[in-house]
Design a protein around this motif. Structure first.
Motif, short mmCIF file in Angstrom:
data_model
loop_
_atom_site.label_atom_id
_atom_site.label_comp_id
_atom_site.label_asym_id
_atom_site.label_seq_id
_atom_site.Cartn_x
_atom_site.Cartn_y
_atom_site.Cartn_z
N THR A 94 31.83 33.21 50.86
CA THR A 94 31.76 33.03 51.95
C THR A 94 33.20 34.30 52.73
OG1 THR A 94 30.26 31.15 52.28
CG2 THR A 94 31.20 32.92 54.29
N LEU A 95 32.22 35.59 52.97
CA LEU A 95 33.28 36.33 53.29
C LEU A 95 33.64 36.66 54.16
CD1 LEU A 95 33.32 39.05 50.17
CD2 LEU A 95 35.34 36.92 50.32
N GLN A 96 34.24 37.51 54.78
CA GLN A 96 34.32 38.25 56.16
C GLN A 96 34.17 40.15 56.03
OE1 GLN A 96 33.98 35.81 58.97
NE2 GLN A 96 34.70 33.98 57.70
N LYS A 97 33.93 40.00 57.71
CA LYS A 97 33.74 41.79 57.35
C LYS A 97 34.91 42.31 56.92
CE LYS A 97 32.34 45.55 59.77
NZ LYS A 97 31.37 45.69 61.59
N GLY A 98 34.80 43.30 56.13
CA GLY A 98 36.26 43.59 56.09
C GLY A 98 37.12 43.39 55.12
N ASP A 99 36.82 41.94 54.39
CA ASP A 99 37.48 41.69 53.68
C ASP A 99 37.49 42.24 51.99
OD1 ASP A 99 38.44 39.26 54.92
OD2 ASP A 99 36.34 37.79 53.72
N GLU A 100 38.39 41.76 51.75
CA GLU A 100 38.28 42.57 50.27
C GLU A 100 38.43 42.01 48.96
OE1 GLU A 100 41.42 46.53 52.66
OE2 GLU A 100 42.54 44.50 50.63
N ILE A 101 37.54 42.89 47.80
CA ILE A 101 37.69 42.49 46.76
C ILE A 101 38.24 43.44 45.88
CG2 ILE A 101 35.66 41.59 44.66
CD1 ILE A 101 34.31 41.01 46.56
N LEU A 102 39.20 42.80 45.64
CA LEU A 102 40.12 43.39 44.44
C LEU A 102 39.63 43.68 42.82
CD1 LEU A 102 43.49 44.23 44.78
CD2 LEU A 102 43.11 43.51 42.66
N LEU A 103 39.29 44.66 42.32
CA LEU A 103 39.34 44.86 40.93
C LEU A 103 40.01 45.87 39.87
CD1 LEU A 103 35.03 45.83 41.56
CD2 LEU A 103 36.24 43.86 41.06
N ILE A 104 40.01 46.23 38.88
CA ILE A 104 41.33 47.02 38.12
C ILE A 104 40.23 48.14 37.85
CG2 ILE A 104 42.12 47.60 35.89
CD1 ILE A 104 43.20 45.10 38.28
N GLU A 105 40.09 49.48 37.18
CA GLU A 105 39.92 50.65 37.33
C GLU A 105 38.91 50.46 35.93
OE1 GLU A 105 40.57 55.09 37.20
OE2 GLU A 105 41.53 54.11 35.94
N GLU A 106 37.85 50.56 36.00
CA GLU A 106 37.13 50.55 34.41
C GLU A 106 36.74 49.36 34.28
OE1 GLU A 106 38.01 53.78 31.80
OE2 GLU A 106 37.41 54.90 32.78
N GLN A 107 36.43 48.71 34.56
CA GLN A 107 35.88 46.90 33.79
C GLN A 107 34.70 46.71 33.69
OE1 GLN A 107 38.51 43.65 36.97
NE2 GLN A 107 36.41 43.88 37.37
N PHE A 108 35.05 46.07 32.40
CA PHE A 108 33.28 46.05 32.64
C PHE A 108 32.48 45.27 33.33
CE2 PHE A 108 30.12 43.49 29.62
CZ PHE A 108 29.83 44.62 28.82
N PRO A 109 31.24 46.63 33.35
CA PRO A 109 29.87 46.24 34.35
C PRO A 109 29.66 45.24 34.79
CG PRO A 109 29.65 47.51 32.69
CD PRO A 109 30.50 46.31 31.65
N SER A 110 29.48 43.64 34.18
CA SER A 110 29.07 42.48 34.40
C SER A 110 29.82 41.85 34.82
CB SER A 110 29.43 41.38 32.54
OG SER A 110 27.94 41.95 32.49
N ASN A 111 31.76 42.28 35.38
CA ASN A 111 32.32 42.35 36.34
C ASN A 111 32.62 43.35 37.54
OD1 ASN A 111 34.32 39.91 37.17
ND2 ASN A 111 36.08 40.02 35.70
#
Length: 382
Positions: A94-111
């Motif tokens: 469960t997230l709050q409005k404005g929370d951030e999910i950090l990903l890496i550029e060009e990750q595999f699509p399923s992630n």
């Protein structure tokens, strides 16, 4: 048995330079045999016992626990895909409005897609850390991006396209400082690259089983930490309920799940063919120390990479990338379609990711395969 002798455990033709385990692994002979025997057993269902629905899966979870260094196999589940395991994680966040999910550029699509959907649901933000001009700076860029708004960091141990090694230990330390979850995709590293669940302590680790773990396509594994002990599975199959081993009492419906992560096992996880093949595969993988595999892959590729470098096909510094999976930059002057045609004609099997040739090797590969790669590329350059 010496690691270089393990190539004899495969039925792979010698004239094919298969440098593409990162897409699909071949089968050990033992895995092939296990699959054939399991298919044949399908003709005799009278041989099946109720215990076959549970005991082989338990043994499989124990084997994977050994692969990642986990103490409790009840934190391991068998699943059909990485996307299934990631969906389970997202279903319990469960997230709050404005929370951030950090990903890496060009990750595999399923992630990526799962996190985009989760961010949309809670009006959160996706923050993508791009590869810097100096790739060696990527880890520091990730660490700088983690802050009090960071709720989730979802990434791989190594980048699936170029093999860059992410400093999971340092990143995990930073996520703990900011109470952020760390979700790892181990599909391109577990079984081939040194990893310890105890050292990293992620909230979840999800891993495809048909690449570096040499299982059949359609199998995967997940580890879930205590964060998920009381979560909700994405399906309500009967085997995840307490006392489900008692088939005579199945209509005495249970409200309680089995302990720890077992509630997240996929339905029909006892798949009689897949489980036998997966079990045989993990037994083979446990014979190979990841550090030894890294050293072996380095030894058979090092000279070839120097030759390719002289031709303008550059790979990253070996200190910052994995040795079993890495990218080779294709010079702009090279006709990509001509290159693909030549490699295919010479039975050199690789992948292409953007401007890179992705190379991935294992114990069935030798220096001969890398020499063949150099010879084929030289024809194009010439």
């Amino acid at each position: 048995m010496a690691i270089e002798d393990l190539k004899d455990q495969f039925s792979f033709p010698n004239d094919v330079a298969y440098l593409n385990t990162a897409s699909f692994s071949p089968a050990f002979k033992s895995v092939e045999d296990a699959g054939i025997k399991a298919v044949q057993l399908k003709s005799r269902p009278d041989f099946y016992q109720n215990s076959d629905l549970f005991e082989p899966v338990t043994k499989l979870r124990q084997l994977f626990a050994n692969v990642i260094g986990a103490d409790d196999h009840n934190r391991i589940v068998t699943i059909p895909s990485v996307s299934y395991g990631t969906a389970t994680v997202a279903n319990n966040i469960t997230l709050q409005k404005g929370d951030e999910i950090l990903l890496i550029e060009e990750q595999f699509p399923s992630n990526v897609y799962t996190w985009r959907a989760l961010a949309k649901t809670f009006d959160a933000n996706i923050v993508t850390i791009k590869q810097p001009k100096t790739i060696a700076d990527w880890n520091s860029e990730i660490l700088k991006a983690i802050n009090d708004k960071t709720a989730v960091v979802a990434m791989a141990h190594i980048h699936w396209a170029n093999g860059y090694i992410f400093d999971l230990k340092a990143i995990r330390s930073k996520t703990k400082q900011h109470n952020a979850l760390m979700i790892i995709d181990g599909s391109q590293s577990i079984g081939a690259f040194p990893f310890s669940i105890k050292d990293i302590q992620p909230d979840a680790l999800i891993c495809a089983g048909y690449k570096w773990l040499f299982g059949p396509y359609g199998c995967a594994y997940a580890y879930y930490s205590d964060y998920f002990d009381n979560g909700s599975p994405i399906e309500q199959n009967w085997t995840i309920r307490l006392n489900s081993e008692n088939l005579a009492g199945l209509t005495k419906y249970q409200t309680a799940y089995k302990p720890l992560a077992q509630r997240y096992n996929a339905g029909e996880s006892a798949s009689f063919i897949y489980v036998k093949m997966q079990t045989a595969a993990l037994k083979e993988i446990l014979k190979i120390a990841p550090k030894e595999l890294q050293d072996y892959c380095d030894s058979i590729s090092k000279d070839a990479l120097e030759d390719l470098n002289a031709l303008g096909f550059i790979s990253d510094d070996s200190e910052i990338r994995a040795k079993h999976l890495f990218g080779i930059k294709i010079p702009e002057i090279v006709d990509l379609e001509k290159l693909k045609h030549q490699l295919k004609s010479d039975n050199v099997i690789v992948s292409y990711r953007g401007d890179y040739i992705r190379i991935s090797c294992h114990v069935f590969n030798t220096r001969i395969h890398f020499n063949k790669l150099v010879e084929s590329i030289t024809k194009v350059v010439s």
